[in-house]
Design a protein around this motif. Structure first.
Motif, PDB file in Angstrom:
ATOM      1  N   LEU A  84      -5.662   1.125  -7.844  1.00 22.53           N
ATOM      2  CA  LEU A  84      -5.074  -0.206  -7.735  1.00 22.53           C
ATOM      3  C   LEU A  84      -4.143  -0.430  -8.908  1.00 22.53           C
ATOM      4  CD1 LEU A  84      -8.262  -2.301  -6.848  1.00 22.53           C
ATOM      5  CD2 LEU A  84      -6.605  -1.296  -5.287  1.00 22.53           C
ATOM      6  N   TYR A 136      -9.031   2.579 -11.400  1.00 22.08           N
ATOM      7  CA  TYR A 136      -9.284   3.833 -10.685  1.00 22.08           C
ATOM      8  C   TYR A 136     -10.770   4.157 -10.672  1.00 22.08           C
ATOM      9  CZ  TYR A 136      -9.941   6.059 -15.236  1.00 22.08           C
ATOM     10  OH  TYR A 136     -10.396   6.400 -16.482  1.00 22.08           O
ATOM     11  N   ARG A 180     -16.590   1.690  -4.272  1.00 22.14           N
ATOM     12  CA  ARG A 180     -15.212   1.430  -3.858  1.00 22.14           C
ATOM     13  C   ARG A 180     -14.270   2.567  -4.222  1.00 22.14           C
ATOM     14  NH1 ARG A 180     -12.459  -3.776  -4.544  1.00 22.14           N
ATOM     15  NH2 ARG A 180     -11.025  -2.598  -3.273  1.00 22.14           N
ATOM     16  N   LEU A 232      -8.748   6.100  -4.450  1.00 24.90           N
ATOM     17  CA  LEU A 232      -8.060   4.815  -4.469  1.00 24.90           C
ATOM     18  C   LEU A 232      -7.650   4.464  -5.894  1.00 24.90           C
ATOM     19  CD1 LEU A 232      -7.259   2.214  -2.884  1.00 24.90           C
ATOM     20  CD2 LEU A 232      -9.525   1.326  -3.486  1.00 24.90           C
ATOM     21  N   ARG A 240      -2.227  -1.163  -3.608  1.00 25.77           N
ATOM     22  CA  ARG A 240      -3.334  -0.233  -3.324  1.00 25.77           C
ATOM     23  C   ARG A 240      -2.739   1.121  -2.945  1.00 25.77           C
ATOM     24  NH1 ARG A 240      -8.307  -2.072  -1.371  1.00 25.77           N
ATOM     25  NH2 ARG A 240      -8.239  -0.306   0.026  1.00 25.77           N
ATOM     26  N   ALA A 270       0.851  -1.184   0.000  1.00 25.73           N
ATOM     27  CA  ALA A 270       0.000   0.000   0.000  1.00 25.73           C
ATOM     28  C   ALA A 270       0.884   1.231   0.000  1.00 25.73           C
ATOM     29  CB  ALA A 270      -0.919   0.000   1.216  1.00 25.73           C
ATOM     30  N   GLN A 299      -3.618   5.054  -1.910  1.00 27.65           N
ATOM     31  CA  GLN A 299      -4.522   6.142  -1.592  1.00 27.65           C
ATOM     32  C   GLN A 299      -4.047   7.353  -2.396  1.00 27.65           C
ATOM     33  OE1 GLN A 299      -7.083   4.197   0.114  1.00 27.65           O
ATOM     34  NE2 GLN A 299      -7.406   6.354   0.421  1.00 27.65           N
TER      35      GLN A 299
END
Length: 117
Positions: free
Chosen positions: A98, A64, A92, A96, A108, A33, A110
């Motif tokens: 991915l 995204y 979701r 964020l 992941r 992350a 932020q």
């Protein structure tokens, strides 16, 4: 004469500055992350910058939330070529991103546009 350094020189936007990315240390029991601080909400400019300068492995897919970005696209063009992108479901999304690396690892991130020095 030789070939260009990358296949899409007319499609790759120049980055606005250094990549602002903080990754957590690699751990075997938790997904990687981190925090990514793009300069703008233009995914076609920011995603290639992230993909081209990502410090761990090679990214082959990005997912995204379209509502987070002012300029969106179903693909982005990097120095390595075209990368397909996908969309997170509305529930979701919200800051964020991915990333899937070529070795299968999922990262992941932020996303924060403010409070990034």
């Amino acid at each position: 004469m030789g070939a260009p350094d990358y296949p899409y020189p007319h499609r790759v936007a120049h980055p606005l500055g250094a990549l602002r990315l903080q990754l957590t240390p690699v751990a075997t029991d938790t997904p990687t992350a981190g925090l990514w601080c793009p300069y703008s909400r233009d995914l076609t400019r920011e995603a290639p910058h992230l993909i081209d300068h990502f410090p761990r492995g090679r990214i082959d897919r990005l997912v995204y939330a379209p509502r987070d970005w002012e300029v969106v696209a179903p693909e982005v063009f990097t120095n390595r070529g075209r990368i397909k992108v996908g969309f997170l479901p509305e529930e979701r999304g919200g800051g964020l991103v991915l990333l899937r690396l070529t070795d299968g690892e999922i990262v992941r991130l932020q996303v924060a546009w403010k409070d990034c020095g």
